[in-house]
Design a protein around this motif. Structure first.
Motif, mmCIF file in Angstrom:
data_model
loop_
_atom_site.group_PDB
_atom_site.id
_atom_site.type_symbol
_atom_site.label_atom_id
_atom_site.label_comp_id
_atom_site.label_asym_id
_atom_site.label_seq_id
_atom_site.Cartn_x
_atom_site.Cartn_y
_atom_site.Cartn_z
ATOM 1 N N ALA A 1 1.095 -1.724 0.022
ATOM 2 C CA ALA A 1 0.313 -0.021 0.244
ATOM 3 C C ALA A 1 0.861 0.646 0.373
ATOM 4 O O ALA A 1 1.650 1.161 1.128
ATOM 5 N N LEU A 2 0.961 2.301 -0.739
ATOM 6 C CA LEU A 2 1.599 3.325 -0.775
ATOM 7 C C LEU A 2 0.463 4.149 -0.241
ATOM 8 O O LEU A 2 -0.583 4.627 -1.200
ATOM 9 N N LEU A 3 1.046 5.342 0.548
ATOM 10 C CA LEU A 3 0.194 6.315 1.516
ATOM 11 C C LEU A 3 0.748 6.825 1.061
ATOM 12 O O LEU A 3 2.002 7.895 1.154
ATOM 13 N N ILE A 4 -0.038 8.044 0.049
ATOM 14 C CA ILE A 4 -0.257 9.321 0.512
ATOM 15 C C ILE A 4 -0.459 10.459 1.100
ATOM 16 O O ILE A 4 -2.242 10.368 0.601
ATOM 17 N N VAL A 5 -0.619 11.807 2.360
ATOM 18 C CA VAL A 5 -1.022 12.449 2.613
ATOM 19 C C VAL A 5 -0.921 14.031 1.996
ATOM 20 O O VAL A 5 0.434 14.135 1.399
ATOM 21 N N ALA B 1 0.997 -7.876 -9.209
ATOM 22 C CA ALA B 1 1.276 -7.923 -11.242
ATOM 23 C C ALA B 1 2.037 -6.541 -11.491
ATOM 24 O O ALA B 1 1.897 -5.802 -12.609
ATOM 25 N N MET B 2 1.960 -5.167 -10.147
ATOM 26 C CA MET B 2 2.071 -4.272 -10.320
ATOM 27 C C MET B 2 3.557 -3.945 -9.400
ATOM 28 O O MET B 2 3.391 -3.783 -8.381
ATOM 29 N N ASP B 3 4.800 -4.343 -10.152
ATOM 30 C CA ASP B 3 5.993 -3.726 -9.758
ATOM 31 C C ASP B 3 5.872 -2.710 -8.356
ATOM 32 O O ASP B 3 5.774 -1.444 -8.900
ATOM 33 N N ASP B 4 6.961 -1.871 -7.978
ATOM 34 C CA ASP B 4 7.233 -1.171 -7.415
ATOM 35 C C ASP B 4 7.769 0.295 -8.304
ATOM 36 O O ASP B 4 7.151 1.318 -7.595
ATOM 37 N N THR B 5 8.030 -0.547 -8.999
ATOM 38 C CA THR B 5 7.940 1.442 -10.431
ATOM 39 C C THR B 5 6.778 0.785 -10.961
ATOM 40 O O THR B 5 7.337 2.934 -10.321
ATOM 41 N N ALA B 6 6.509 0.737 -11.164
ATOM 42 C CA ALA B 6 5.030 1.289 -11.862
ATOM 43 C C ALA B 6 4.334 1.751 -10.203
ATOM 44 O O ALA B 6 3.726 2.720 -10.863
ATOM 45 N N LEU B 7 4.360 1.068 -9.134
ATOM 46 C CA LEU B 7 3.340 1.751 -8.705
ATOM 47 C C LEU B 7 3.903 3.411 -7.896
ATOM 48 O O LEU B 7 2.884 4.325 -7.622
ATOM 49 N N GLU B 8 5.495 3.484 -7.311
ATOM 50 C CA GLU B 8 5.745 5.097 -7.588
ATOM 51 C C GLU B 8 5.293 5.143 -8.817
ATOM 52 O O GLU B 8 4.983 6.622 -8.227
ATOM 53 N N ALA B 9 5.506 5.404 -10.164
ATOM 54 C CA ALA B 9 4.745 5.806 -10.984
ATOM 55 C C ALA B 9 3.582 6.616 -10.817
ATOM 56 O O ALA B 9 2.955 7.362 -10.472
ATOM 57 N N ALA B 10 3.277 6.159 -10.631
ATOM 58 C CA ALA B 10 1.313 6.433 -10.177
ATOM 59 C C ALA B 10 1.238 7.094 -8.726
ATOM 60 O O ALA B 10 0.263 8.221 -8.760
ATOM 61 N N LEU C 1 5.773 3.721 2.314
ATOM 62 C CA LEU C 1 4.980 2.241 1.076
ATOM 63 C C LEU C 1 4.819 1.354 2.716
ATOM 64 O O LEU C 1 6.178 1.049 3.505
ATOM 65 N N LEU C 2 3.703 0.796 2.403
ATOM 66 C CA LEU C 2 4.006 -0.445 3.914
ATOM 67 C C LEU C 2 3.377 -1.720 2.670
ATOM 68 O O LEU C 2 3.246 -2.144 2.072
ATOM 69 N N ARG C 3 4.401 -2.892 2.783
ATOM 70 C CA ARG C 3 4.197 -4.354 3.028
ATOM 71 C C ARG C 3 3.907 -5.042 3.465
ATOM 72 O O ARG C 3 4.049 -4.857 4.939
ATOM 73 N N ALA C 4 3.058 -6.140 2.820
ATOM 74 C CA ALA C 4 2.476 -6.771 4.024
ATOM 75 C C ALA C 4 3.508 -7.615 4.293
ATOM 76 O O ALA C 4 2.930 -8.444 5.139
ATOM 77 N N ALA C 5 4.092 -8.274 3.824
ATOM 78 C CA ALA C 5 5.073 -9.329 4.216
ATOM 79 C C ALA C 5 6.727 -8.468 4.537
ATOM 80 O O ALA C 5 7.089 -7.268 4.205
#
Length: 230
Positions: free
Chosen positions: A26-30, A196-205, A226-230
């Motif tokens: 989960a990418l959290l943006i405040v 299916a969405m890597d960190d690079t694509a998540l950061e771009a979003a 950035l929160l990681r489940a694992a």
């Protein structure tokens, strides 16, 4: 009240969710200092671009992964669709026009094929956390113009705070208490990613959302985690 950094640091993902989908992030943006209000030329341009470039949800691996994640906790993704799946299906006929902030994040969601929600930070009680429901947590919504409280099903993946559920079924439906309004000036945005969405694509979003918010609200400030489940 906690500072933005303290609030972000307190956010968490319960191990029960990690056991279900260890690939989840989960990418959290405040964002603070936002300029709320109805849609405008800028938000309309973003929505139109997203509609024109929207992919087929039946052919995208990230949408497929989210359907699998919903099935894993007992949801039926054809009846209660992941948020990005529902938006992509509406794109050919036109995405909803809600308000400036909601329209911006919906456009980014469709353009980057990522479930994305926005909520009013001033209405949170305590830290944000992702967990699996016991089934007794209150979920506030409106039905027929009247306030109603429901409960999630036991085992359902939910976002919550100290007062109750803020979003049911991971990213399916937000509560009315923390939803964005035309008076929101402080918000938290949640971008949901699976393998299916890597960190690079998540950061771009995340960058696309941040840039759009700053363009729409000159002087706005943002912070992220950035929160990681694992």
């Amino acid at each position: 009240m906690d500072t933005t950094e303290e609030w972000l640091d307190a956010a968490s993902i319960d191990p029960s969710v990690g056991a279900l989908r260890p690939d989840y992030r989960a990418l959290l943006i405040v964002a603070e200092g936002l300029r709320p209000g109805p849609g405008d030329a800028f938000s309309e341009e973003l929505l139109a671009e997203a509609e024109a470039k929207a992919c087929d949800p039946e052919q995208h691996p990230h949408v497929a992964a989210w359907r699998e994640a919903f099935r894993a906790f007992g949801a039926k993704p054809k009846r209660t669709r992941p948020s990005v799946d529902a938006l992509l299906r509406r794109a050919p006929e036109g995405l909803p026009r809600v308000d400036r902030l909601t329209d911006i994040y919906n456009a980014v969601s469709v353009a980057h094929v990522v479930p994305l929600g926005g909520e009013d930070l001033d209405h949170y009680v305590g830290p944000l956390r992702l967990t699996r429901a016991e089934g007794t947590e209150p979920f506030a919504l409106m039905s027929g113009g009247e306030p109603v409280t429901e409960n999630p099903r036991a085992g359902e993946v939910i976002w919550r705070d100290d007062e109750g559920v803020t979003c049911r079924r991971w990213n399916w439906r937000q509560c009315v208490r923390t939803r964005l309004t035309t008076g929101t000036t402080r918000a938290v945005f949640i971008l949901d990613a699976l393998e299916a969405m890597d960190d690079t694509a998540l950061e771009a979003a995340g960058r696309a959302l941040t840039e759009a918010l700053r363009t729409s609200s000159p002087g706005a400030t943002t912070a992220s985690r950035l929160l990681r489940a694992a």
